[in-house]
Design a protein around this motif. Structure first.
Motif, PDB file in Angstrom:
ATOM      1  N   GLU A 103       0.826  -1.207   0.000  1.00  0.00           N
ATOM      2  CA  GLU A 103       0.000   0.000   0.000  1.00  0.00           C
ATOM      3  C   GLU A 103       0.864   1.262   0.000  1.00  0.00           C
ATOM      4  O   GLU A 103       0.558   2.240  -0.689  1.00  0.00           O
ATOM      5  CB  GLU A 103      -0.937  -0.012   1.204  1.00  0.00           C
ATOM      6  CG  GLU A 103      -2.037  -1.054   1.089  1.00  0.00           C
ATOM      7  CD  GLU A 103      -3.008  -1.023   2.252  1.00  0.00           C
ATOM      8  OE1 GLU A 103      -4.165  -1.408   2.045  1.00  0.00           O
ATOM      9  OE2 GLU A 103      -2.607  -0.627   3.367  1.00  0.00           O
ATOM     10  N   LYS A 104       1.949   1.226   0.760  1.00  0.00           N
ATOM     11  CA  LYS A 104       2.839   2.391   0.780  1.00  0.00           C
ATOM     12  C   LYS A 104       3.523   2.576  -0.570  1.00  0.00           C
ATOM     13  O   LYS A 104       3.707   3.710  -1.029  1.00  0.00           O
ATOM     14  CB  LYS A 104       3.858   2.240   1.907  1.00  0.00           C
ATOM     15  CG  LYS A 104       3.234   2.450   3.282  1.00  0.00           C
ATOM     16  CD  LYS A 104       4.215   2.208   4.411  1.00  0.00           C
ATOM     17  CE  LYS A 104       3.558   2.511   5.763  1.00  0.00           C
ATOM     18  NZ  LYS A 104       4.441   2.182   6.907  1.00  0.00           N
ATOM     19  N   GLN A 105       3.876   1.467  -1.212  1.00  0.00           N
ATOM     20  CA  GLN A 105       4.420   1.547  -2.561  1.00  0.00           C
ATOM     21  C   GLN A 105       3.433   2.220  -3.512  1.00  0.00           C
ATOM     22  O   GLN A 105       3.812   3.062  -4.339  1.00  0.00           O
ATOM     23  CB  GLN A 105       4.726   0.142  -3.089  1.00  0.00           C
ATOM     24  CG  GLN A 105       6.047  -0.447  -2.669  1.00  0.00           C
ATOM     25  CD  GLN A 105       6.292  -1.767  -3.379  1.00  0.00           C
ATOM     26  OE1 GLN A 105       5.362  -2.557  -3.613  1.00  0.00           O
ATOM     27  NE2 GLN A 105       7.524  -2.026  -3.728  1.00  0.00           N
ATOM     28  N   ALA A 106       2.173   1.816  -3.409  1.00  0.00           N
ATOM     29  CA  ALA A 106       1.138   2.361  -4.293  1.00  0.00           C
ATOM     30  C   ALA A 106       0.980   3.864  -4.091  1.00  0.00           C
ATOM     31  O   ALA A 106       0.853   4.623  -5.062  1.00  0.00           O
ATOM     32  CB  ALA A 106      -0.193   1.653  -4.042  1.00  0.00           C
ATOM     33  N   VAL A 107       0.993   4.310  -2.850  1.00  0.00           N
ATOM     34  CA  VAL A 107       0.858   5.742  -2.557  1.00  0.00           C
ATOM     35  C   VAL A 107       2.043   6.521  -3.106  1.00  0.00           C
ATOM     36  O   VAL A 107       1.883   7.547  -3.782  1.00  0.00           O
ATOM     37  CB  VAL A 107       0.718   5.966  -1.036  1.00  0.00           C
ATOM     38  CG1 VAL A 107       0.825   7.452  -0.693  1.00  0.00           C
ATOM     39  CG2 VAL A 107      -0.608   5.411  -0.539  1.00  0.00           C
ATOM     40  N   LEU A 108       3.253   6.056  -2.839  1.00  0.00           N
ATOM     41  CA  LEU A 108       4.449   6.769  -3.291  1.00  0.00           C
ATOM     42  C   LEU A 108       4.557   6.782  -4.808  1.00  0.00           C
ATOM     43  O   LEU A 108       4.974   7.780  -5.405  1.00  0.00           O
ATOM     44  CB  LEU A 108       5.696   6.131  -2.673  1.00  0.00           C
ATOM     45  CG  LEU A 108       5.833   6.288  -1.156  1.00  0.00           C
ATOM     46  CD1 LEU A 108       7.047   5.521  -0.660  1.00  0.00           C
ATOM     47  CD2 LEU A 108       5.928   7.757  -0.758  1.00  0.00           C
ATOM     48  N   SER A 109       4.176   5.677  -5.437  1.00  0.00           N
ATOM     49  CA  SER A 109       4.216   5.614  -6.895  1.00  0.00           C
ATOM     50  C   SER A 109       3.244   6.613  -7.510  1.00  0.00           C
ATOM     51  O   SER A 109       3.553   7.279  -8.507  1.00  0.00           O
ATOM     52  CB  SER A 109       3.882   4.196  -7.366  1.00  0.00           C
ATOM     53  OG  SER A 109       3.850   4.122  -8.770  1.00  0.00           O
ATOM     54  N   ALA A 110       2.063   6.731  -6.918  1.00  0.00           N
ATOM     55  CA  ALA A 110       1.046   7.636  -7.458  1.00  0.00           C
ATOM     56  C   ALA A 110       1.394   9.099  -7.215  1.00  0.00           C
ATOM     57  O   ALA A 110       1.279   9.932  -8.119  1.00  0.00           O
ATOM     58  CB  ALA A 110      -0.309   7.322  -6.844  1.00  0.00           C
ATOM     59  N   LEU A 111       1.835   9.433  -6.011  1.00  0.00           N
ATOM     60  CA  LEU A 111       2.075  10.834  -5.663  1.00  0.00           C
ATOM     61  C   LEU A 111       3.408  11.339  -6.190  1.00  0.00           C
ATOM     62  O   LEU A 111       3.586  12.547  -6.379  1.00  0.00           O
ATOM     63  CB  LEU A 111       2.007  11.026  -4.154  1.00  0.00           C
ATOM     64  CG  LEU A 111       0.673  10.720  -3.470  1.00  0.00           C
ATOM     65  CD1 LEU A 111       0.716  11.156  -2.014  1.00  0.00           C
ATOM     66  CD2 LEU A 111      -0.494  11.377  -4.185  1.00  0.00           C
TER      67      LEU A 111
ATOM     68  N   GLN B 196      -4.489  16.547  -8.073  1.00  0.00           N
ATOM     69  CA  GLN B 196      -4.477  15.091  -8.015  1.00  0.00           C
ATOM     70  C   GLN B 196      -5.354  14.550  -6.895  1.00  0.00           C
ATOM     71  O   GLN B 196      -5.404  15.104  -5.797  1.00  0.00           O
ATOM     72  CB  GLN B 196      -3.030  14.625  -7.803  1.00  0.00           C
ATOM     73  CG  GLN B 196      -2.828  13.128  -7.776  1.00  0.00           C
ATOM     74  CD  GLN B 196      -1.362  12.770  -7.556  1.00  0.00           C
ATOM     75  OE1 GLN B 196      -0.586  13.576  -7.036  1.00  0.00           O
ATOM     76  NE2 GLN B 196      -0.971  11.566  -7.948  1.00  0.00           N
ATOM     77  N   VAL B 197      -6.026  13.433  -7.206  1.00  0.00           N
ATOM     78  CA  VAL B 197      -6.800  12.686  -6.208  1.00  0.00           C
ATOM     79  C   VAL B 197      -6.434  11.211  -6.358  1.00  0.00           C
ATOM     80  O   VAL B 197      -6.471  10.670  -7.466  1.00  0.00           O
ATOM     81  CB  VAL B 197      -8.312  12.881  -6.395  1.00  0.00           C
ATOM     82  CG1 VAL B 197      -9.089  11.934  -5.484  1.00  0.00           C
ATOM     83  CG2 VAL B 197      -8.707  14.326  -6.125  1.00  0.00           C
ATOM     84  N   PHE B 198      -6.091  10.586  -5.250  1.00  0.00           N
ATOM     85  CA  PHE B 198      -5.690   9.181  -5.268  1.00  0.00           C
ATOM     86  C   PHE B 198      -6.467   8.419  -4.203  1.00  0.00           C
ATOM     87  O   PHE B 198      -6.607   8.890  -3.070  1.00  0.00           O
ATOM     88  CB  PHE B 198      -4.188   9.054  -5.000  1.00  0.00           C
ATOM     89  CG  PHE B 198      -3.704   7.632  -4.882  1.00  0.00           C
ATOM     90  CD1 PHE B 198      -3.609   6.828  -6.005  1.00  0.00           C
ATOM     91  CD2 PHE B 198      -3.361   7.103  -3.651  1.00  0.00           C
ATOM     92  CE1 PHE B 198      -3.165   5.507  -5.902  1.00  0.00           C
ATOM     93  CE2 PHE B 198      -2.926   5.796  -3.538  1.00  0.00           C
ATOM     94  CZ  PHE B 198      -2.821   4.991  -4.673  1.00  0.00           C
TER      95      PHE B 198
ATOM     96  N   TYR C 167      -6.002   0.570  -7.184  1.00  0.00           N
ATOM     97  CA  TYR C 167      -5.507   1.895  -6.838  1.00  0.00           C
ATOM     98  C   TYR C 167      -5.769   2.831  -8.019  1.00  0.00           C
ATOM     99  O   TYR C 167      -5.333   2.548  -9.137  1.00  0.00           O
ATOM    100  CB  TYR C 167      -4.006   1.836  -6.528  1.00  0.00           C
ATOM    101  CG  TYR C 167      -3.644   0.803  -5.481  1.00  0.00           C
ATOM    102  CD1 TYR C 167      -3.919   1.034  -4.135  1.00  0.00           C
ATOM    103  CD2 TYR C 167      -3.047  -0.398  -5.835  1.00  0.00           C
ATOM    104  CE1 TYR C 167      -3.605   0.097  -3.163  1.00  0.00           C
ATOM    105  CE2 TYR C 167      -2.722  -1.345  -4.876  1.00  0.00           C
ATOM    106  CZ  TYR C 167      -3.000  -1.091  -3.541  1.00  0.00           C
ATOM    107  OH  TYR C 167      -2.685  -2.043  -2.588  1.00  0.00           O
ATOM    108  N   TRP C 168      -6.448   3.941  -7.743  1.00  0.00           N
ATOM    109  CA  TRP C 168      -6.895   4.847  -8.808  1.00  0.00           C
ATOM    110  C   TRP C 168      -6.229   6.202  -8.632  1.00  0.00           C
ATOM    111  O   TRP C 168      -6.403   6.857  -7.590  1.00  0.00           O
ATOM    112  CB  TRP C 168      -8.413   5.006  -8.769  1.00  0.00           C
ATOM    113  CG  TRP C 168      -9.166   3.710  -8.740  1.00  0.00           C
ATOM    114  CD1 TRP C 168      -9.691   3.095  -7.643  1.00  0.00           C
ATOM    115  CD2 TRP C 168      -9.491   2.879  -9.858  1.00  0.00           C
ATOM    116  NE1 TRP C 168     -10.322   1.941  -8.001  1.00  0.00           N
ATOM    117  CE2 TRP C 168     -10.213   1.773  -9.350  1.00  0.00           C
ATOM    118  CE3 TRP C 168      -9.250   2.957 -11.226  1.00  0.00           C
ATOM    119  CZ2 TRP C 168     -10.700   0.749 -10.164  1.00  0.00           C
ATOM    120  CZ3 TRP C 168      -9.720   1.930 -12.054  1.00  0.00           C
ATOM    121  CH2 TRP C 168     -10.441   0.856 -11.522  1.00  0.00           C
TER     122      TRP C 168
END
Length: 235
Positions: free
Chosen positions: A32-40, A141-143, A229-230
């Motif tokens: 989940e942390k990977q997904a957040v950092l990748s998106a932001l 941005q919205v994630f 993850y959107w």
């Protein structure tokens, strides 16, 4: 919002991280942390709002990377854990925790560089209203993530104390369009349900995760993924 009394209980807040992100749950936390950092992307100097920040898992992580973060949650007990975590990490001065309602965000329009929410929309009774508010206060941005309706999540959904709202891709597309957002990127993961990982030792969970990723990478894997993850852009 479902299960508000359960979520705001002191004992739930104290045990939340240890029950969900120990043992094999460490893999969930890492992904989940990977997904957040990748998106932001790089967050240093950015102004970020996290909706439903809970115990501050992501809030603190972003502050450690140089973001100025506001964490909003309905549970004072959860945020107390987050404040303690922020102090321990030495980033208390980069985070403001606010108790509030995600349907009526106390911020002006276009206030944040990015707005995110993890583990939130599966509990949302009025997802369109929440997403519209997230879009209103975001400049760019919205994630967020969702649990998916065509997945193993269905199998154990009824066991959860708070219940869980599941989404199809069409549901998400309608929400984005209604909020004035455009999908920029997406990823899908976890064929096997979260609950299974949490019950087993981390070493065994690692082997299970390899199997999960192998299944996910075949032609049907994305459709069977239980989590999406959107990453959306403000129109």
């Amino acid at each position: 919002m479902k299960g508000q009394e359960w979520y705001q209980a002191d004992d739930v807040a104290r045990e939340y991280d240890s029950k969900r992100f120990s043992k094999g749950g460490r893999l969930i936390d890492h992904r989940e942390k990977q997904a957040v950092l990748s998106a932001l992307g790089p967050v240093e100097g950015k102004n970020v709002l996290e909706i439903a920040c809970g115990t501050g898992r992501f809030t603190v992580m972003l502050a450690e990377r140089g973001a100025d973060v506001v964490g909003l949650d309905i549970s004072a007990a959860m945020m107390a854990q987050g404040r303690q975590k922020a102090r321990s990490a030495g980033v208390g001065d980069r985070i403001e925790f606010i108790r509030g309602d995600a349907a009526r965000l106390p911020f002006p329009d276009d206030h944040f560089d990015a707005v995110m929410a993890m583990r939130f929309f599966h509990l949302a009774d009025t997802p369109a209203k929440f997403l519209a508010e997230m879009r209103r206060v975001s400049k760019k941005q919205v994630f967020f993530d969702t649990f998916n309706s065509f997945s193993t999540r269905v199998v154990y959904n009824w066991l959860l104390p708070m219940g869980s709202h599941l989404y199809s891709r069409a549901d998400v597309e309608r929400l984005l369009a209604g909020a004035g957002l455009q999908l920029a990127d997406e990823s899908h993961d976890f064929i096997l349900p979260y609950g299974l990982y949490r019950k087993i030792p981390n070493g065994i969970a690692g082997e299970l995760r390899e199997l999960d990723e192998t299944i996910r990478d075949n032609e049907y894997g994305e459709k069977l993924s239980s989590v999406s993850y959107w990453n959306a852009e403000v129109l």
